[in-house]
Design a protein around this motif. Structure first.
Motif, mmCIF file in Angstrom:
data_model
loop_
_atom_site.group_PDB
_atom_site.id
_atom_site.type_symbol
_atom_site.label_atom_id
_atom_site.label_comp_id
_atom_site.label_asym_id
_atom_site.label_seq_id
_atom_site.Cartn_x
_atom_site.Cartn_y
_atom_site.Cartn_z
ATOM 1 N N GLN A 1 -37.295 12.245 23.943
ATOM 2 C CA GLN A 1 -37.035 11.126 23.040
ATOM 3 C C GLN A 1 -37.984 11.178 21.838
ATOM 4 O O GLN A 1 -37.579 10.958 20.693
ATOM 5 N N PHE A 2 -39.252 11.479 22.106
ATOM 6 C CA PHE A 2 -40.247 11.573 21.037
ATOM 7 C C PHE A 2 -39.901 12.689 20.051
ATOM 8 O O PHE A 2 -39.918 12.494 18.832
ATOM 9 N N ARG B 1 -36.999 14.068 19.508
ATOM 10 C CA ARG B 1 -35.790 13.682 18.764
ATOM 11 C C ARG B 1 -36.144 12.749 17.614
ATOM 12 O O ARG B 1 -35.643 12.899 16.503
ATOM 13 N N LYS B 2 -36.999 11.776 17.874
ATOM 14 C CA LYS B 2 -37.378 10.799 16.847
ATOM 15 C C LYS B 2 -38.154 11.469 15.721
ATOM 16 O O LYS B 2 -37.870 11.258 14.542
ATOM 17 N N VAL B 3 -39.134 12.278 16.069
ATOM 18 C CA VAL B 3 -39.977 12.921 15.063
ATOM 19 C C VAL B 3 -39.182 13.931 14.237
ATOM 20 O O VAL B 3 -39.342 14.017 13.021
ATOM 21 N N SER B 4 -38.315 14.705 14.893
ATOM 22 C CA SER B 4 -37.565 15.744 14.179
ATOM 23 C C SER B 4 -36.371 15.185 13.421
ATOM 24 O O SER B 4 -35.899 15.795 12.462
ATOM 25 N N GLY B 5 -35.864 14.032 13.878
ATOM 26 C CA GLY B 5 -34.669 13.473 13.253
ATOM 27 C C GLY B 5 -33.384 14.087 13.781
ATOM 28 O O GLY B 5 -32.303 13.797 13.272
ATOM 29 N N PRO C 1 -30.872 14.457 17.011
ATOM 30 C CA PRO C 1 -30.550 14.058 18.381
ATOM 31 C C PRO C 1 -30.342 15.286 19.276
ATOM 32 O O PRO C 1 -30.633 15.266 20.456
#
Length: 65
Positions: A17-18, A20-24, A26
């Motif tokens: 999840q982290f 995915r959020k940092v890289s943008g 999904p």
């Protein structure tokens, strides 16, 4: 100390999840899959090490209670 497979899976899910959020992303493209998965693995390993090294005098918490 982490021994339960569920605990490791929970950490891996949080790391995913982290990342995915940092890289943008999904889901990474085929070209970015290796570094994406490598970051998830590295973060998971670091969190497991952190939790194994922390010291406390408090009793373990039971999430089911």
């Amino acid at each position: 100390m982490l021994n339960e497979p569920d605990e490791h899976q929970e950490i891996r899910d949080a790391a995913l999840q982290f990342v995915r959020k940092v890289s943008g992303f999904p889901k990474p493209s085929t070209r970015n899959e290796a570094p994406f998965n490598g970051a998830v693995s590295d973060i998971s390993d670091i969190v497991v090490r952190l939790l194994n090294e922390l010291e406390t005098t408090a009793p373990p918490k039971d999430r089911d209670v």
